[in-house]
Design an enzyme around this catalytic site. Structure first.
Site, PDB file in Angstrom:
ATOM      1  N   GLU A  39      -5.515  -8.528   1.021  1.00  0.00           N
ATOM      2  CA  GLU A  39      -6.165  -8.166   2.288  1.00  0.00           C
ATOM      3  C   GLU A  39      -7.639  -7.892   2.040  1.00  0.00           C
ATOM      4  O   GLU A  39      -7.991  -7.254   1.048  1.00  0.00           O
ATOM      5  CB  GLU A  39      -5.568  -6.884   2.913  1.00  0.00           C
ATOM      6  CG  GLU A  39      -4.270  -7.079   3.628  1.00  0.00           C
ATOM      7  CD  GLU A  39      -3.719  -5.800   4.256  1.00  0.00           C
ATOM      8  OE1 GLU A  39      -4.509  -4.945   4.717  1.00  0.00           O
ATOM      9  OE2 GLU A  39      -2.482  -5.655   4.265  1.00  0.00           O
TER      10      GLU A  39
ATOM     11  N   GLU B 104       0.793  -1.238   0.000  1.00  0.00           N
ATOM     12  CA  GLU B 104       0.000   0.000   0.000  1.00  0.00           C
ATOM     13  C   GLU B 104       0.821   1.282   0.000  1.00  0.00           C
ATOM     14  O   GLU B 104       0.774   2.068   0.965  1.00  0.00           O
ATOM     15  CB  GLU B 104      -0.941   0.009   1.214  1.00  0.00           C
ATOM     16  CG  GLU B 104      -1.941  -1.109   1.226  1.00  0.00           C
ATOM     17  CD  GLU B 104      -2.991  -0.961   2.328  1.00  0.00           C
ATOM     18  OE1 GLU B 104      -2.811  -0.109   3.210  1.00  0.00           O
ATOM     19  OE2 GLU B 104      -3.986  -1.684   2.288  1.00  0.00           O
TER      20      GLU B 104
HETATM   21  C1  BGP Z   1      -4.324  -1.850   5.653  1.00  0.00           C
HETATM   22  C2  BGP Z   1      -2.958  -2.260   6.146  1.00  0.00           C
HETATM   23  C3  BGP Z   1      -2.964  -3.234   7.276  1.00  0.00           C
HETATM   24  C4  BGP Z   1      -4.099  -3.032   8.250  1.00  0.00           C
HETATM   25  C5  BGP Z   1      -5.420  -2.770   7.572  1.00  0.00           C
HETATM   26  C6  BGP Z   1      -6.524  -2.385   8.523  1.00  0.00           C
HETATM   27  O1  BGP Z   1      -4.262  -0.568   5.138  1.00  0.00           O
HETATM   28  O2  BGP Z   1      -2.206  -2.838   5.104  1.00  0.00           O
HETATM   29  O3  BGP Z   1      -1.691  -3.204   7.866  1.00  0.00           O
HETATM   30  O4  BGP Z   1      -3.766  -2.117   9.207  1.00  0.00           O
HETATM   31  O5  BGP Z   1      -5.311  -1.757   6.608  1.00  0.00           O
HETATM   32  O6  BGP Z   1      -6.368  -1.079   8.935  1.00  0.00           O
HETATM   33  P1  BGP Z   1      -6.801  -0.548  10.345  1.00  0.00           P
HETATM   34  O7  BGP Z   1      -5.989  -1.305  11.323  1.00  0.00           O
HETATM   35  O8  BGP Z   1      -6.473   0.900  10.322  1.00  0.00           O
HETATM   36  O9  BGP Z   1      -8.244  -0.791  10.476  1.00  0.00           O
END
Ligand code: BGP
Length: 468
Positions: free
Chosen positions: A374, A163
């Site tokens: 993800e 990302e």
């Molecule tokens: C994505 C990242 C992850 C994780 C996820 C959820 O952007 O790659 O590392 O953090 O988001 O985000 P959050 O924990 O802010 O809900």
């Protein structure tokens, strides 16, 4: 229809969010080790010093993954364990940890899918300008090559960066991630360009080694759609897709930046310092990418925005965040819509957005190989009589898997789905309050692991290859 046999049912994590052991076994200090300790920067001062102690408990965690039938585990390597000061000596204890982790996965037949950079930059490099300094690009090349050589006999799936849009926008436009700089589009675009070059060089290095695995990058996938049928809003959504999609996908897949954005940057004086040699590297590397990883949480619903004095300079619409922000150039705004569903953190729940986005992606880039690297529901999970009944997560993943299945029916080359996250972990800005895992971690009781409702459900899904 069931999912094909070569489709990975996986789940993911990231080093800083799970490992802990922040100063053990020769590990260097990362930008997050420093940033998370600045008062007010993270939720209730939480940090990854201990996280969920995966560094010491990886065997138990992988045993649970195996019990779930997980086919592939996506995790990231902490650069500071391998080369503690960024570009100096290699730390043998760091190599030993990941060797052990990889071997533990393989022992159970779990395929390791390794991310090289999930945001924890060696602090020494951050202090020298981080991703805006081209020294970081050279340092990344060395680090990536060290990992390929050390682990490439057993790791056949590599993601260079996670990302780019998020760590660069939060780092240089919003000030919410290290290095904590706000409203600096010039640095933002410079950092993104440097990351793309670092990615391309890593692809080049990897292919030279002839290890016969695959390499790609993971991007946020947050396709923008107009909030309604108005022509102005359709135009605003196009604009959003240029900045948040094309700027990131074009240099990787086409080897060149989108003309529209290049023109805009020129007008605004935000053009990165780029050399002809760097632009050639991007071109050369583009056809050598084996896949693109997509992190999909939500689409963007967009309306046109007429900037006013009060909201300029506006913050970047942070792609992974809740709607309601104005784009950094003030041209569009993301909104919530009454007829949509949202999580407790205001993220839209839209499996249809995933499918429509995938179709849009095919229109722009053709039939490329994809992984969903993800996708998941951030929630405060209900605990009843000691049981974690995360039925909403089951529903969320079920519906998104249906969208993936429909994509496969339509001929898309989606080769795997990685739920975020395999285990509860530290959320960068929400601490431990927001959970994503199949495996619960009891913060009140020595970080004890427990299986959630979703654990048993995902196990069934995997066993039945997507049938329930
Ligand atoms: C994505 C990242 C992850 C994780 C996820 C959820 O952007 O790659 O590392 O953090 O988001 O985000 P959050 O924990 O802010 O809900």
């Amino acid at each position: 229809m069931r999912f094909p046999h070569d489709f990975f049912f996986g789940a993911a994590s990231a080093a800083y969010q799970v490992e802990g052991a922040w100063n053990e076994d020769g590990k260097g200090v990362s930008n997050w080790d420093v940033f998370s300790k600045i008062p007010g920067k993270t939720f209730e001062g939480t940090n990854g010093d201990i996280a969920v102690d995966h560094y010491h408990r990886y065997k138990e965690d992988i045993r649970l993954m195996a019990e779930m039938g997980l086919e592939s585990y996506r995790f990231s390597v902490a650069w500071t364990r391998i080369i503690p000061d960024g570009d100096g000596e290699i730390n043998p204890q760091g190599l030993a940890f990941y060797n052990a982790l990889i071997d533990e996965c393989l022992h159970y037949g779990i395929v390791p899918f390794v991310t090289l950079y999930h945001w924890d930059l060696p602090q020494v490099l951050e202090e020298a300008g981080g991703w805006t300094n081209k020294r970081t690009v050279d340092a990344f090349s060395k680090y990536a090559t060290t990992c390929f050589k050390a682990f490439g006999d057993r790791v056949k799936h590599w993601i260079t960066f996670n990302e780019t849009i998020v760590f660069c926008s939060l780092g240089y436009l919003d000030g919410a991630h290290p290095p904590g700089i706000s409203h600096n589009p010039r640095l933002y675009f410079q950092a993104t360009h440097n990351v793309f070059v670092a990615h391309a060089r890593a692809v080049e290095e990897y292919k030279k080694l002839r290890q016969y695995g695959e390499i790609g990058i993971t991007h946020v996938f947050s396709p923008a759609f107009p909030a309604d049928g108005q022509a102005d809003n359709a135009q605003a959504a196009d604009h959003a897709n240029q900045y948040s999609l094309a700027w990131f996908y074009d240099p990787i897949l086409k080897g060149a930046y989108p003309d529209y954005v290049v023109g805009q940057l020129k007008e605004r004086g935000w053009t990165p310092d780029w050399t002809a040699e760097e632009l050639t590297v991007l071109k050369w590397a583009a056809p050598k990418n084996d896949f693109i990883g997509l992190n999909y949480y939500q689409p963007q619903r967009v309306i046109k925005h007429n900037p006013t004095a009060e909201d300029k300079p506006a913050a970047q619409q942070v792609i992974a965040g809740a709607p309601g922000k104005v784009s950094f150039d003030g041209v569009y705004k993301t909104v919530s819509l009454e007829d949509k569903k949202y999580t407790k953190w205001g993220w839209e729940i839209s499996p249809e957005g995933l499918l429509e986005g995938l179709r849009m992606l095919r229109g722009a880039y053709g039939d490329i190989k994809l992984y969903i690297t993800e996708n998941g529901l951030g929630d405060q999970d209900p605990v009843e009589n000691g049981q974690i009944l995360d039925a909403d997560r089951v529903e969320y993943i079920r519906e998104h898997l249906k969208a993936v299945k429909q994509g496969l029916r339509e001929g898309l080359h989606i080769k795997g789905y990685y739920a975020w996250s395999v285990i509860d972990l530290l959320s960068w800005l929400n601490g431990f309050k927001k959970q994503y895992g199949f495996i619960y971690v009891d913060q009140q009781n020595n970080l004890t692991r427990k299986r959630k409702l979703s654990f048993g459900w995902y196990k069934q899904v995997i066993a039945n290859r997507g049938g329930e």
